[in-house]
Design a protein around this motif. Sequence first.
Motif, mmCIF file in Angstrom:
data_model
loop_
_atom_site.group_PDB
_atom_site.id
_atom_site.type_symbol
_atom_site.label_atom_id
_atom_site.label_comp_id
_atom_site.label_asym_id
_atom_site.label_seq_id
_atom_site.Cartn_x
_atom_site.Cartn_y
_atom_site.Cartn_z
ATOM 1 N N PHE A 13 0.841 -1.204 0.000
ATOM 2 C CA PHE A 13 0.000 0.000 0.000
ATOM 3 C C PHE A 13 0.867 1.240 0.000
ATOM 4 O O PHE A 13 1.757 1.403 0.847
ATOM 5 C CB PHE A 13 -0.911 -0.020 1.231
ATOM 6 C CG PHE A 13 -1.792 1.191 1.348
ATOM 7 C CD1 PHE A 13 -2.592 1.601 0.295
ATOM 8 C CD2 PHE A 13 -1.824 1.928 2.532
ATOM 9 C CE1 PHE A 13 -3.410 2.719 0.405
ATOM 10 C CE2 PHE A 13 -2.643 3.041 2.658
ATOM 11 C CZ PHE A 13 -3.437 3.438 1.592
ATOM 12 N N LEU A 14 0.605 2.102 -0.959
ATOM 13 C CA LEU A 14 1.346 3.352 -1.088
ATOM 14 C C LEU A 14 0.392 4.508 -0.835
ATOM 15 O O LEU A 14 -0.372 4.906 -1.722
ATOM 16 C CB LEU A 14 1.931 3.434 -2.498
ATOM 17 C CG LEU A 14 3.181 4.288 -2.716
ATOM 18 C CD1 LEU A 14 4.322 3.843 -1.818
ATOM 19 C CD2 LEU A 14 3.598 4.218 -4.176
ATOM 20 N N PRO A 15 0.377 5.089 0.382
ATOM 21 C CA PRO A 15 -0.566 6.171 0.694
ATOM 22 C C PRO A 15 -0.049 7.523 0.206
ATOM 23 O O PRO A 15 1.134 7.692 -0.107
ATOM 24 C CB PRO A 15 -0.621 6.132 2.220
ATOM 25 C CG PRO A 15 0.724 5.649 2.636
ATOM 26 C CD PRO A 15 1.177 4.683 1.559
ATOM 27 N N ASP A 16 -0.981 8.465 0.125
ATOM 28 C CA ASP A 16 -0.644 9.860 -0.214
ATOM 29 C C ASP A 16 0.178 9.950 -1.500
ATOM 30 O O ASP A 16 1.143 10.722 -1.602
ATOM 31 C CB ASP A 16 0.110 10.520 0.949
ATOM 32 C CG ASP A 16 -0.685 10.475 2.240
ATOM 33 O OD1 ASP A 16 -1.927 10.557 2.171
ATOM 34 O OD2 ASP A 16 -0.080 10.332 3.326
ATOM 35 N N THR A 17 -0.232 9.144 -2.490
ATOM 36 C CA THR A 17 0.489 9.082 -3.757
ATOM 37 C C THR A 17 -0.509 9.179 -4.903
ATOM 38 O O THR A 17 -1.515 8.468 -4.915
ATOM 39 C CB THR A 17 1.290 7.775 -3.871
ATOM 40 O OG1 THR A 17 2.204 7.695 -2.769
ATOM 41 C CG2 THR A 17 2.058 7.721 -5.179
ATOM 42 N N VAL A 18 -0.221 10.036 -5.852
ATOM 43 C CA VAL A 18 -1.147 10.314 -6.955
ATOM 44 C C VAL A 18 -0.604 9.732 -8.251
ATOM 45 O O VAL A 18 0.591 9.854 -8.552
ATOM 46 C CB VAL A 18 -1.346 11.835 -7.114
ATOM 47 C CG1 VAL A 18 -2.217 12.140 -8.328
ATOM 48 C CG2 VAL A 18 -1.966 12.421 -5.855
ATOM 49 N N LEU A 19 -1.482 9.089 -9.018
ATOM 50 C CA LEU A 19 -1.141 8.701 -10.382
ATOM 51 C C LEU A 19 -1.272 9.943 -11.251
ATOM 52 O O LEU A 19 -2.373 10.428 -11.494
ATOM 53 C CB LEU A 19 -2.068 7.593 -10.872
ATOM 54 C CG LEU A 19 -1.929 7.189 -12.349
ATOM 55 C CD1 LEU A 19 -0.538 6.632 -12.630
ATOM 56 C CD2 LEU A 19 -3.000 6.179 -12.729
ATOM 57 N N SER A 20 -0.151 10.452 -11.738
ATOM 58 C CA SER A 20 -0.180 11.715 -12.487
ATOM 59 C C SER A 20 -0.174 11.522 -13.995
ATOM 60 O O SER A 20 -0.568 12.426 -14.738
ATOM 61 C CB SER A 20 0.997 12.601 -12.073
ATOM 62 O OG SER A 20 2.230 11.921 -12.272
ATOM 63 N N ALA A 21 0.255 10.350 -14.468
ATOM 64 C CA ALA A 21 0.259 10.104 -15.909
ATOM 65 C C ALA A 21 0.369 8.606 -16.189
ATOM 66 O O ALA A 21 0.919 7.850 -15.396
ATOM 67 C CB ALA A 21 1.398 10.847 -16.588
ATOM 68 N N ILE A 22 -0.186 8.207 -17.342
ATOM 69 C CA ILE A 22 -0.111 6.826 -17.820
ATOM 70 C C ILE A 22 0.556 6.847 -19.185
ATOM 71 O O ILE A 22 0.128 7.570 -20.092
ATOM 72 C CB ILE A 22 -1.520 6.207 -17.947
ATOM 73 C CG1 ILE A 22 -2.260 6.248 -16.601
ATOM 74 C CG2 ILE A 22 -1.436 4.771 -18.476
ATOM 75 C CD1 ILE A 22 -3.743 5.888 -16.718
#
Length: 540
Positions: free
Chosen positions: A168-177
């Motif tokens: 689990f990776l909290p406080d992390t945003v997927l910004s691009a694919i």
Amino acid sequence: MIHHALNATSIPFQVCIVGAGPVGLALACRLEEQGICVLLVEAGENGDAGRHVSVANQHHAPLMSATASGLGGTSSLWGGRCVAFDDIDFLRRPHVPNSGWPISHKEVSRYYGDALKFLNVADIDLGDEQINGDSDEVRLDAIEWWSSQPNLGRECRDRIDQSKLIHFLPDTVLSAIELNSDHAVTRLHLQGKAGTLRIPAKRLVLAAGGIGNVRLLHQLHTAHPGVLSPALGRYYQGHLTGYIAIVELEDDVGVDALSFQATKGGGIFRRRFQLSGDAQQRLGLLNCVFWLDTISISNALHHSAGLSAVFLALQLTGLYRFFANGKAAGSRLRRGRRYRDHLRNLVPSASVLKDIRRTIGQLLRRRDRRVPIVNPARRYLLRYHAEQAPDMSSTVMPSPSTQEDQVAAVAIDYRVRNEDLISIERSHAVLDRWLKERGMGRLDYLHPASARLQALRDQAYDGFHQIGLTRMSASPEEGVVDRDCKVHGVSNLFVAGSCVFPTGGHANPTMPAVALSMRLADHLVETLTAKDAVEPVAIS
């Protein structure tokens, strides 16, 4: 295992899931049970729910109140109601434009038991009890179950912390694919407190909520025009709910049948009125259920001498303010407190004293204030909860804003069709006629006939259920994902959640969405092999 920074341990994960709400958690846990290594990414306090959003009308709730981030996601706001779909919801219905699923109800319903267990619903065995036959126009066996622990973040934290397969990776945003020339996901850009990381991915599942998923897919469409379906962000639906009538039942048997009950194993459930599938097809109506809500004792529309006597005693002694919280149904149906109406309820009759004794008796025995008060007059607000037909013009689209800090902005244009409202009004009429024909009761409308449609429109308000935005379909012309929740045109990108429902029926979407995510997990397991693990990357 819970990670807090983008450095240190190497993880050869096989599936990356973005979003740790009920759907993402159910998917991760189902994959873990079958030996699949998962990277679970959650925006948490870095999420931007509610920011960079414009709303076209008053029918949509602010995202800050409709969604929540962090482990457990919107389950922290969820009341715990679990409702199944009906067979009719999956059919292509001539009277419901853009209806029909590419899978059958059975392909989802076989996961309901596991979904209810995951959502902390206790024993659901009702035995062989039958309420009404298949031929009835109105049914009493539309059941809702209730979770004993709706907040899944509390429930799942220890499991994830001890897991060797869920990272689990909290406080992390997927910004691009990133996509390659074959339109397959190759790398993800993750942004957290420690900076940005570009990691490889073999399977990506978006489970970030309906609007969150659409936002990410719109970004992908901007980077890769023409790859995704033109249906992306369209057909936005929710549920229409509110009151336009009071139901007055003839005897306590009807009240008891529609009240909260418990199974022998402790499962909490309630039955509701529902028009049968045959009646919906024959009359051209959308799916709709009705349940009883207790009228506040401050509202004389309950017509109970006992409730009026208690209210007047508390109000006139100044004690009512210590007990009232304004949350009871009907607290605000009329402005002010109309003492004359309460006194009218106390006009001497043979039933007044019995009514008062019964009310006082139940108040003295009532230890839990959350338990509804039974109205001796058997009058209850009739809550409707109704389906919307998919409407292509109801949308969540990229915002026209050109500001640099609003690249991911979206504009919400959630629409309510007149046909949806007319269906609700007609469904009330069918129920009223059915009750009268059987001597079971009647409806007492809160508005004159000429004002009911406007009353329905005034109460049309959602944004919580976020249905249809990446709808499932057999072809990319009709929807965004296929029968296995894979995005049309991208070989290893999947979407999970109520946003893939082509239609929403009357069901609150949490339980069916969890069931569908478990089906997706099983599909991923079938397609995964050992070589699908990514090369180890340093992420914690």
